[in-house]
Design a protein around this motif. Structure first.
Motif, PDB file in Angstrom:
ATOM      1  N   MET A   1       0.822  -1.196   0.000  1.00 37.24           N
ATOM      2  CA  MET A   1       0.000   0.000   0.000  1.00 37.24           C
ATOM      3  C   MET A   1       0.864   1.258   0.000  1.00 37.24           C
ATOM      4  SD  MET A   1      -3.016  -1.008  -0.419  1.00 37.24           S
ATOM      5  CE  MET A   1      -3.868   0.524  -0.282  1.00 37.24           C
ATOM      6  N   SER A   2       1.995   1.222   0.704  1.00 39.12           N
ATOM      7  CA  SER A   2       2.839   2.416   0.731  1.00 39.12           C
ATOM      8  C   SER A   2       3.426   2.695  -0.649  1.00 39.12           C
ATOM      9  CB  SER A   2       3.941   2.297   1.774  1.00 39.12           C
ATOM     10  OG  SER A   2       4.890   1.320   1.412  1.00 39.12           O
ATOM     11  N   SER A   3       3.729   1.637  -1.404  1.00 40.77           N
ATOM     12  CA  SER A   3       4.250   1.827  -2.762  1.00 40.77           C
ATOM     13  C   SER A   3       3.213   2.513  -3.649  1.00 40.77           C
ATOM     14  CB  SER A   3       4.649   0.490  -3.383  1.00 40.77           C
ATOM     15  OG  SER A   3       5.707  -0.088  -2.665  1.00 40.77           O
ATOM     16  N   GLN A   4       1.972   2.085  -3.532  1.00 40.92           N
ATOM     17  CA  GLN A   4       0.905   2.704  -4.322  1.00 40.92           C
ATOM     18  C   GLN A   4       0.715   4.160  -3.910  1.00 40.92           C
ATOM     19  OE1 GLN A   4      -0.947   1.259  -6.982  1.00 40.92           O
ATOM     20  NE2 GLN A   4      -1.262   3.465  -7.211  1.00 40.92           N
ATOM     21  N   LYS A   5       0.734   4.410  -2.614  1.00 40.92           N
ATOM     22  CA  LYS A   5       0.563   5.785  -2.113  1.00 40.92           C
ATOM     23  C   LYS A   5       1.697   6.676  -2.623  1.00 40.92           C
ATOM     24  CE  LYS A   5      -1.202   8.579   1.238  1.00 40.92           C
ATOM     25  NZ  LYS A   5      -2.449   9.224   1.029  1.00 40.92           N
ATOM     26  N   ALA A   6       2.934   6.180  -2.598  1.00 48.65           N
ATOM     27  CA  ALA A   6       4.076   6.954  -3.095  1.00 48.65           C
ATOM     28  C   ALA A   6       3.906   7.244  -4.583  1.00 48.65           C
ATOM     29  CB  ALA A   6       5.381   6.203  -2.837  1.00 48.65           C
TER      30      ALA A   6
END
Length: 108
Positions: A1-6
């Motif tokens: 999820m953090s990769s998508q948010k970034a």
């Protein structure tokens, strides 16, 4: 999820590094002896605090430095560290200087 948010943040123009952030972290590093914690800006605009384990240590064997994390690191790498650091394009790390100091002593 953090990769998508970034990726989403970068896609709408969030900057990984800003001049004022780099000047601020440089200032913090130069005063690391007197700082209990470092303040780092995340790419979503929020900030996190990173404790300084060498706060007021007379002769610290480790020196803080900035570890930059580029766009590909933010979107392709499994996050390392606590969740609050996942959207940080730079973090504070510490390098052990005892080996370098020992080598200088041998050469003198």
């Amino acid at each position: 999820m953090s990769s998508q948010k970034a990726a989403d943040l970068y896609g709408v123009g969030a900057r990984l590094w800003r001049k004022e952030d780099l000047k601020d972290i440089e200032h913090q590093l130069s005063h690391s002896y007197t700082l209990k914690q470092f303040t780092v800006r995340r790419i979503n605009g929020s900030t996190i605090e990173i404790l300084n384990p060498f706060f007021q240590v007379q002769k610290p064997i480790r020196k803080p430095y900035v570890e930059f994390q580029n766009y590909w690191h933010l979107v392709n790498t499994e996050p390392f560290g606590p969740p609050q650091t996942y959207l940080c394009s730079y973090l504070i790390e510490w390098i052990n200087e005892t080996e370098e100091d020992f080598g200088r002593e041998l050469n003198h």
